[in-house]
Design a protein around this motif. Structure first.
Motif, PDB file in Angstrom:
ATOM      1  N   THR B 213      22.848  49.575  72.236  1.00  0.00           N
ATOM      2  CA  THR B 213      23.245  48.545  73.216  1.00  0.00           C
ATOM      3  C   THR B 213      22.522  47.198  72.697  1.00  0.00           C
ATOM      4  O   THR B 213      22.004  47.100  71.685  1.00  0.00           O
ATOM      5  CB  THR B 213      22.268  48.987  74.478  1.00  0.00           C
ATOM      6  OG1 THR B 213      21.067  48.861  74.170  1.00  0.00           O
ATOM      7  CG2 THR B 213      22.939  50.410  75.042  1.00  0.00           C
ATOM      8  N   LEU B 214      22.948  46.140  73.459  1.00  0.00           N
ATOM      9  CA  LEU B 214      22.610  44.711  73.025  1.00  0.00           C
ATOM     10  C   LEU B 214      20.927  44.823  72.984  1.00  0.00           C
ATOM     11  O   LEU B 214      20.603  43.910  72.204  1.00  0.00           O
ATOM     12  CB  LEU B 214      23.183  43.719  74.159  1.00  0.00           C
ATOM     13  CG  LEU B 214      24.619  43.432  73.887  1.00  0.00           C
ATOM     14  CD1 LEU B 214      25.104  42.414  74.956  1.00  0.00           C
ATOM     15  CD2 LEU B 214      25.016  43.244  72.382  1.00  0.00           C
ATOM     16  N   SER B 215      20.384  45.362  74.083  1.00  0.00           N
ATOM     17  CA  SER B 215      19.084  45.282  74.016  1.00  0.00           C
ATOM     18  C   SER B 215      18.294  46.006  72.868  1.00  0.00           C
ATOM     19  O   SER B 215      16.964  45.662  72.730  1.00  0.00           O
ATOM     20  CB  SER B 215      18.487  45.560  75.090  1.00  0.00           C
ATOM     21  OG  SER B 215      18.673  47.267  75.395  1.00  0.00           O
ATOM     22  N   ARG B 216      19.044  46.813  72.111  1.00  0.00           N
ATOM     23  CA  ARG B 216      18.521  47.061  70.953  1.00  0.00           C
ATOM     24  C   ARG B 216      18.845  46.551  69.595  1.00  0.00           C
ATOM     25  O   ARG B 216      18.627  47.307  68.440  1.00  0.00           O
ATOM     26  CB  ARG B 216      18.982  48.860  71.161  1.00  0.00           C
ATOM     27  CG  ARG B 216      18.029  49.727  71.792  1.00  0.00           C
ATOM     28  CD  ARG B 216      18.586  51.026  72.127  1.00  0.00           C
ATOM     29  NE  ARG B 216      17.924  51.760  73.018  1.00  0.00           N
ATOM     30  CZ  ARG B 216      18.831  52.742  73.548  1.00  0.00           C
ATOM     31  NH1 ARG B 216      19.599  53.328  73.050  1.00  0.00           N
ATOM     32  NH2 ARG B 216      17.963  53.495  74.531  1.00  0.00           N
ATOM     33  N   LEU B 217      19.693  45.640  69.709  1.00  0.00           N
ATOM     34  CA  LEU B 217      19.961  45.065  68.581  1.00  0.00           C
ATOM     35  C   LEU B 217      18.855  44.547  67.829  1.00  0.00           C
ATOM     36  O   LEU B 217      18.040  43.590  68.414  1.00  0.00           O
ATOM     37  CB  LEU B 217      20.984  44.014  68.743  1.00  0.00           C
ATOM     38  CG  LEU B 217      22.458  44.107  68.891  1.00  0.00           C
ATOM     39  CD1 LEU B 217      23.376  42.684  68.929  1.00  0.00           C
ATOM     40  CD2 LEU B 217      22.952  44.818  67.708  1.00  0.00           C
ATOM     41  N   PRO B 218      18.760  44.610  66.510  1.00  0.00           N
ATOM     42  CA  PRO B 218      17.524  43.870  65.664  1.00  0.00           C
ATOM     43  C   PRO B 218      17.765  42.368  65.947  1.00  0.00           C
ATOM     44  O   PRO B 218      18.717  41.832  65.968  1.00  0.00           O
ATOM     45  CB  PRO B 218      18.031  44.456  64.217  1.00  0.00           C
ATOM     46  CG  PRO B 218      18.807  45.536  64.393  1.00  0.00           C
ATOM     47  CD  PRO B 218      19.457  45.627  65.583  1.00  0.00           C
ATOM     48  N   LEU B 219      16.657  41.746  66.061  1.00  0.00           N
ATOM     49  CA  LEU B 219      16.791  40.415  66.201  1.00  0.00           C
ATOM     50  C   LEU B 219      17.398  39.440  65.147  1.00  0.00           C
ATOM     51  O   LEU B 219      18.204  38.451  65.404  1.00  0.00           O
ATOM     52  CB  LEU B 219      15.108  40.006  66.678  1.00  0.00           C
ATOM     53  CG  LEU B 219      14.735  40.311  67.656  1.00  0.00           C
ATOM     54  CD1 LEU B 219      13.243  39.977  67.963  1.00  0.00           C
ATOM     55  CD2 LEU B 219      15.573  39.940  69.021  1.00  0.00           C
ATOM     56  N   ALA B 220      17.229  39.875  64.034  1.00  0.00           N
ATOM     57  CA  ALA B 220      18.143  39.311  62.811  1.00  0.00           C
ATOM     58  C   ALA B 220      19.802  39.208  63.324  1.00  0.00           C
ATOM     59  O   ALA B 220      20.370  38.012  63.136  1.00  0.00           O
ATOM     60  CB  ALA B 220      17.756  39.806  61.669  1.00  0.00           C
ATOM     61  N   THR B 221      20.185  40.435  63.728  1.00  0.00           N
ATOM     62  CA  THR B 221      21.377  40.473  64.057  1.00  0.00           C
ATOM     63  C   THR B 221      21.975  39.697  65.210  1.00  0.00           C
ATOM     64  O   THR B 221      23.010  39.200  65.228  1.00  0.00           O
ATOM     65  CB  THR B 221      21.697  41.931  64.406  1.00  0.00           C
ATOM     66  OG1 THR B 221      21.687  42.759  63.127  1.00  0.00           O
ATOM     67  CG2 THR B 221      22.944  42.249  64.773  1.00  0.00           C
ATOM     68  N   TRP B 222      20.888  39.567  66.317  1.00  0.00           N
ATOM     69  CA  TRP B 222      21.012  38.619  67.217  1.00  0.00           C
ATOM     70  C   TRP B 222      21.304  37.292  66.903  1.00  0.00           C
ATOM     71  O   TRP B 222      22.152  36.452  67.262  1.00  0.00           O
ATOM     72  CB  TRP B 222      19.919  38.857  68.417  1.00  0.00           C
ATOM     73  CG  TRP B 222      20.114  39.606  69.562  1.00  0.00           C
ATOM     74  CD1 TRP B 222      19.404  40.648  69.879  1.00  0.00           C
ATOM     75  CD2 TRP B 222      21.367  39.176  70.420  1.00  0.00           C
ATOM     76  NE1 TRP B 222      20.181  40.883  71.068  1.00  0.00           N
ATOM     77  CE2 TRP B 222      20.873  40.223  71.577  1.00  0.00           C
ATOM     78  CE3 TRP B 222      22.196  38.297  70.593  1.00  0.00           C
ATOM     79  CZ2 TRP B 222      21.904  40.278  72.698  1.00  0.00           C
ATOM     80  CZ3 TRP B 222      22.872  38.550  71.981  1.00  0.00           C
ATOM     81  CH2 TRP B 222      22.567  39.578  72.734  1.00  0.00           C
TER      82      TRP B 222
END
Ligand code: HEA
Ligand code: HEA
Ligand code: CUA
Ligand code: CU
Lengths: 268, 588, 208
Positions: B213-222
């Motif tokens: 889910t969006l909340s589990r995306l790694p922050l680099a990917t965000w």
């Protein structure tokens, strides 16, 4: 260990920077204009406000890297109490206040330069920038500038502005010079225009910097408060001679100025 | 499990042959490495150029080795002419800003890691991806080619202000084909960046695996995802701007050239255009561009730091992500702060000053999140972590300069001084480069399957960190005296006394550059001789550490990844992989 | 089809289960492209607006015949959007023949548009218009703005026609399915929409 070294290095760097700023190791030249003190105050206030943020930020970073190295399990992990909320509030409030103060005071300083109309009795001087020199034009006794004809511009005949003295009566008494002279304590209105590229009119001591934009005429006005000779430099990249494009501005007492103008008129 | 891998290998063989495998590859990992390598090459070219500039500034009469051979016209006897100095500067800015920092942290690491982060086998459009790289490469070749044409590279700066950049050869050496090639090169770069951004966006939205889910995306990917949106809009404006510039130069139009210009006593045939239009269009791109450079840096730091602090970031994924999104969004409404003294209406200056100051708020939040995530940690000071710490320090120093420049009244004094040069080298030049280093040291084991040497890495860090302050803080402070940028020699009366300062900066810059060779040596040596990397050498949680080092052709050896946790499940030595079915330990 | 063929044809995906977030990726890609392309057009139009506002002698340039031509072009392009819609419908209903007919018609209308537009260009160039020259004595900027804005649009139309041709061929050969046609349709409608800005701004605002 590396954390502690990092902390020490950051503290040393921060103190060194703070010292350089406080001791004015590199500093602005003394201001000689009426509006300049506003700008200087603004710079100093920013140095103070942003400087505190800078020092606080670096010190917090240093402190945390000093304290929170790997304890190999002897110290329990903690997180910052309250989580992100205090940080967000801090950022919004402290930076918010700083922004409000700076833009409030700042708009006054900016306004004192740009939002006040020029004094109607200002000394008017036309300034032309070109690769890679400034030329100045005084209207002469008639108080009028003659029209410009770009096609007449010629370095060879020294017609830097493209004046047609044969046909334009207003141009006849225009005085063209390579140096700028202005009377002290008198408002001055310059009209900036460029014959080729973008240039800039920058006199550090006057706290004046304004680009020339080809195709438009940009007025600026200021009042100098001290006599002396100062450098005008071009600060907008204009080509190969950019680094060497400069002229001088002489701030003269009224009698000196009148004399100077007479001399220049005689030399035309 | 084993069966599946074998099965996959049998039916999903990677392409054979050197060309398909390493050159015209559609594999996102190869493309990522290609971009990263391009960034490395650019960095060293850019650095060589900065050396030439610095040497010339400090010792105007010194003969610079190789330069005389490279350009007998531009640097007779190895001493650059004023115009050649400007050419060096233009290409230094262009290569560093575009081909190093827009390419490596986003397109380089992003290409390699993003599909793996989201659990996909490749980018959404692999062939488009390959096209992006090769178009960028052609752009790079064109940019470099300017050094080899008789007039040399353009001299109008990386900002290419019209009319200097628009009127053609009359404006000076390098303004002929040099500037044309520059325009085409940047136009190609735009096209490639647009394709790349499109690919990043679609991949992130579409190819996430089960549970991601969006909340589990790694922050680099965000960060890459947000950044892709910013690039998509910003480069879509630079592209037509370059085209219009080229039209002005080659098609005889006058978009950016007003009437009545006189060069060498001749009136140019143009009329009606506006130099300010160019500035507006360029900075509408240019300001977002600088955040395009810093957002991946934020993302890398947010991704790398928790691994070494062994705890989640303060505020979890949300605060930092919202801050990045706010920065990305606001970056489109502040461009006028580059034009305070440009002749734009002074009222507009006020209008642009306010959002510029406001954009510091999310930046400060991001910095505070990074700094306060150190609180109570058990930090492991590996090289990537040191570079993250360095990043925070440098970004604070650089960002503070923004407070000054953002106010029209202050900027009217500081504009075009070396204060600005110091500001943007701290932010763009060095804090983004430090984040890129952090990412490089962090991901090197995954990308090449070997560990980098820690001792060399640490030496690289300490020397770089101290020398960066020596070079660019001094430039800042020197800017307070009004020292003007883009001057090939210090001939103005007030600048002559700055010569000793200048020499100090140059010496520090030379050492700083030399330090980078430690890095280069480390890279090359570790690539071939470094110890083999384990699958998860940093004990990290994200999906790239859930596969072999380097990952197989389809990334996970045929496994279908299912994600159960966010990326920051750390608690000291304990950590929970994103794909693990264990209980969460960090409450994310 | 054997499994290895399947793998060859579609790349990596076969081994992965479809992502739970799977929106049709081609369509999403097209939408993203449209956002970016819209910015590019907006930049051109902004430049045109800037030129126009800054000019004192812009003048009114187009006679009624040109406007009429423009209206016909608009009508042609709008119709092509409708035929494109019909083509998409037909592919979704699996009616190959009908889809081909509508796709062909769309391409035809696109070609007609391009021809009408090029005719206008040829006429203007014949009258002496250039990128840098205005034979009517007004602002030289007009030629630059007109040719670059409409040229960009025309490029989009022509590449659209070509792309439709490829999609139609692939569709007939069974390599492409209705989703490809739909994606191409999205592009086509976008090009149509852009014209709805270009026509009033370039033609109507400059009508005599
Ligand atoms: C990555 C690149 C990058 C970044 C991030 C920034 C960030 C910022 N920049 Fe910069 N800028 C450039 C790259 C960048 N800039 C470049 C390349 C140029 C020149 C181009 C050229 O002319 O060639 C430039 C020029 C430039 C100018 C024009 C100067 C001029 O030419 O006269 C201005 C003016 O407003 C400006 C402002 C800002 C502001 C307000 C920020 C803000 O976003 C900064 C926000 C960050 C902070 C404010 C730091 C936060 C941290 C703290 C405050 C610590 C607090 C902590 C505690 C108290 C614990 N920049
Ligand atoms: C990314 C941006 C970047 C970087 C890294 C640098 C790095 C350096 N720059 Fe840069 N510079 C610019 C961007 C950058 N510059 C721009 C945009 C301009 C403006 C041009 C203009 O006015 O038009 C400029 C202008 C500029 C000037 C001003 C010229 C003038 O106004 O007259 C000077 C002068 O000292 C200078 C010096 C240096 C030095 C000594 C370095 C040293 O720090 C060099 C040492 C190098 C490094 C520390 C980086 C090494 C990096 C790697 C090895 C990357 C590794 C890769 C991966 C991890 C993938 N630069
Ligand atoms: Cu004139 Cu720089
Ligand atoms: Cu900016």
């Amino acid at each position: 260990m590396p954390g502690k070294v990092f902390a020490v290095v950051v503290v040393i760097v921060t103190l060194a920077i703070a010292y350089c700023v406080i001791a004015h190791v590199w500093w602005m030249p003394v201001d000689i204009s009426v509006h300049g003190p506003n700008i200087d105050r603004q710079i100093e206030e920013t140095l103070f406000g942003a400087g505190i943020l800078f020092i606080a930020g670096q010190l917090v970073l240093a402190a945390f890297s000093f304290l929170y190295g790997d304890s190999k399990g002897t110290r329990k992990m903690k997180s910052f109490p309250g989580g992100a909320k205090p940080l967000i509030i801090f950022a919004c409030v402290v930076v918010g206040i700083e922004i409000l103060v700076l833009s409030f005071v700042g708009s006054k300083a900016w306004g004192s330069v740009y939002f006040t109309p020029p004094d109607p009795s200002s000394v008017r001087i036309d300034v032309q920038a070109g690769q890679f020199a400034f030329y100045f034009r005084y209207p002469g006794p008639d108080g009028k500038f003659g029209p410009l004809h770009p096609e007449l511009i010629s370095e060879g005949t020294q017609n830097f502005f493209g004046l047609d003295t044969d046909h334009d009566p207003d141009s006849k008494d225009d005085i063209v010079t390579a140096q700028l002279a202005i009377p002290v304590n008198k408002p001055v209105l310059l009209t900036l225009h460029s014959k080729d590229m973008g240039h800039s009119f920058d006199v550090r001591e006057l706290r004046v910097q304004q680009d020339f934009v080809p195709g438009i005429v940009i007025p600026i006005h200021f009042t100098a408060t001290q006599t002396g000779r100062f450098e005008i430099v071009c600060t907008q990249l204009c080509g190969l001679g950019h680094y060497n494009m400069k002229a001088y501005i002489q701030v003269l007492s009224q009698p000196d100025y009148d004399n100077w103008l007479k001399q220049q008129a005689a030399m035309q | 499990m084993h069966d599946m891998t074998a099965h996959a290998a049998a039916h999903h063989a990677p392409p054979q042959g050197f060309i398909r495998k390493y050159v015209f590859s559609v594999d996102h990992k190869v493309i990522g490495i290609q971009y990263t390598t391009l960034g490395l090459v650019s960095a060293f070219i850019g650095m060589a150029l900065s050396w030439a500039m610095r040497i010339h500034l400090a010792w105007p009469a010194a003969s610079i080795p190789f330069l005389g051979t490279l350009s007998p016209n531009g640097a007779p006897g190895g001493v650059p002419t004023p115009e050649y100095y400007l050419s060096l500067m233009t290409m230094h800015g262009t290569i560093m800003a575009f081909f190093l920092l827009t390419a490596a942290p986003m397109a380089g690491y992003g290409n390699f890691m993003l599909p793996i982060h989201v659990g996909a086998a490749d980018m959404a459009f692999p062939r488009l991806n390959m096209a992006s790289f090769w178009v960028t490469f052609v752009g790079f070749v064109l940019a470099c080619a300017t050094f080899f044409i008789p007039d040399g590279p353009p001299l109008s700066g990386w900002t290419a202000y019209a009319p200097l950049s628009a009127v053609g050869p009359v404006a000076g050496p390098g303004q002929g084909w040099g500037q044309n090639l520059w325009g085409l090169s940047i136009a190609l770069f735009c096209v490639a960046s647009l394709l790349g951004a499109l690919n990043f966006i679609v991949t992130t939205i579409d190819l996430r695996t089960k549970g991601m889910t969006l909340s589990r995306l790694p922050l680099a990917t965000w960060a890459w995802f947000i950044n892709a949106w910013v690039s998509l809009l910003a480069f879509a404006v630079l592209l037509p701007t370059c085209l219009l510039l080229v039209l002005d130069r080659l098609g005889g139009t006058s978009f950016f050239i007003p009437g009545g210009l006189v060069v060498n006593d001749k009136v140019l045939p143009h009329s009606g255009g506006s130099p300010l239009l160019f500035q507006h269009l360029f900075w509408f791109f240019g300001h977002p561009e600088v955040y395009i450079i810093i957002l991946p840096a934020f993302g890398i730091v947010a991704h790398v730091m928790p691994t070494f602090t062994r705890k989640p970031l303060v505020g979890g994924w949300k605060v930092i992500t919202y801050a990045m999104a706010a920065i990305g969004g606001l970056s489109f409404v502040v461009w006028g702060h580059h034009m305070f003294v440009s002749g734009m209406s002074p009222y507009m200056a006020m209008v642009f000053s306010v959002p510029t100051l406001i954009i510091t708020i999310p930046s400060v939040i991001a910095v505070l999140v990074f700094a306060f995530s150190l609180y109570g940690a058990n930090m492991r000071f590996s090289t990537p972590m040191l570079f993250c710490l360095g990043f925070i320090s440098l970004f604070i120093s650089g960002g503070i300069g923004g407070f000054f420049l953002a106010q029209p009244a202050v900027d009217s004094y500081l504009h075009a001084t070396s204060f600005v040069v110091g500001h943007f080298h701290f932010t763009m030049g060095l804090s983004a480069v430090f984040a890129a280093f952090a990412g490089f040291y962090y991901w090197f084991p995954k990308m090449w399957g070997r560990m980098m040497n820690e001792t060399l890495g640490k030496i690289h860090f300490w020397l770089s960190f101290v020398l960066v302050y020596c070079v660019f803080m001094t430039l800042h402070l020197m800017g307070l005296t009004g020292s003007v940028r883009r001057y090939s020699q210090f001939v103005a009366d007030f600048m002559v006394p700055l010569t000793p300062t200048n020499k100090f900066i140059t010496i520090a810059a030379l050492l700083l550059g030399a330090t980078q060779f430690i890095f280069l040596f480390n890279v090359i040596w570790s690539r071939f001789k470094g110890p083999k990397a384990a699958d998860n050498p940093w004990h990290a949680t994200t999906l790239e550490w859930d596969t072999t080092s380097p990952p197989p052709f389809d990334n996970f050896g045929g496994r279908q990844m299912t994600v159960y946790h966010g990326p920051m499940e750390y608690d000291g030595d304990a950590f929970v992989m994103q794909t693990s079915t264990e209980k969460s330990i960090a409450g994310t | 089809m054997s499994e290895s063929e399947l793998t060859m044809a579609t790349g990596h995906e076969v081994l992965m289960e479809a992502s739970p977030y799977h929106i049709e990726k081609k369509k999403l890609g097209m939408w993203v492209f449209i956002v970016s392309d819209a910015c590019t057009f907006a930049t051109f139009l902004f430049g045109y607006g800037y030129m126009r506002v800054g000019s004192q002698n812009w003048g009114t340039l187009f006679e009624f015949s040109s406007i009429l031509n423009g209206i016909i072009m608009t009508f042609v392009l709008l119709s092509s959007s409708l035929t494109m819609l019909a083509a998409v419908r037909a592919t979704q209903a699996g009616q190959k023949a009908s889809a081909n007919k509508w796709l062909g018609l769309t391409m035809l209308l696109g070609t007609v548009f391009a021809i009408l537009h090029l005719r206008e260009w040829v006429k203007m160039i014949g009258e002496g218009w250039r990128l840098f020259y205005n034979p009517m004595g007004g602002a030289a900027q007009f030629g630059a703005c007109f040719f670059s804005v409409t040229g960009l649009h025309l490029t989009h139309v022509i590449s659209g026609v070509i792309a439709l041709g490829f999609v139609a061929r692939g569709y007939n050969q069974g390599r492409y399915d209705e989703s490809h046609v739909e994606t191409a349709g999205l592009y086509w409608h976008f090009v149509d929409l852009v014209w709805m800005f270009v026509f009033p701004l370039m033609y109507l605002m400059n009508a005599r």
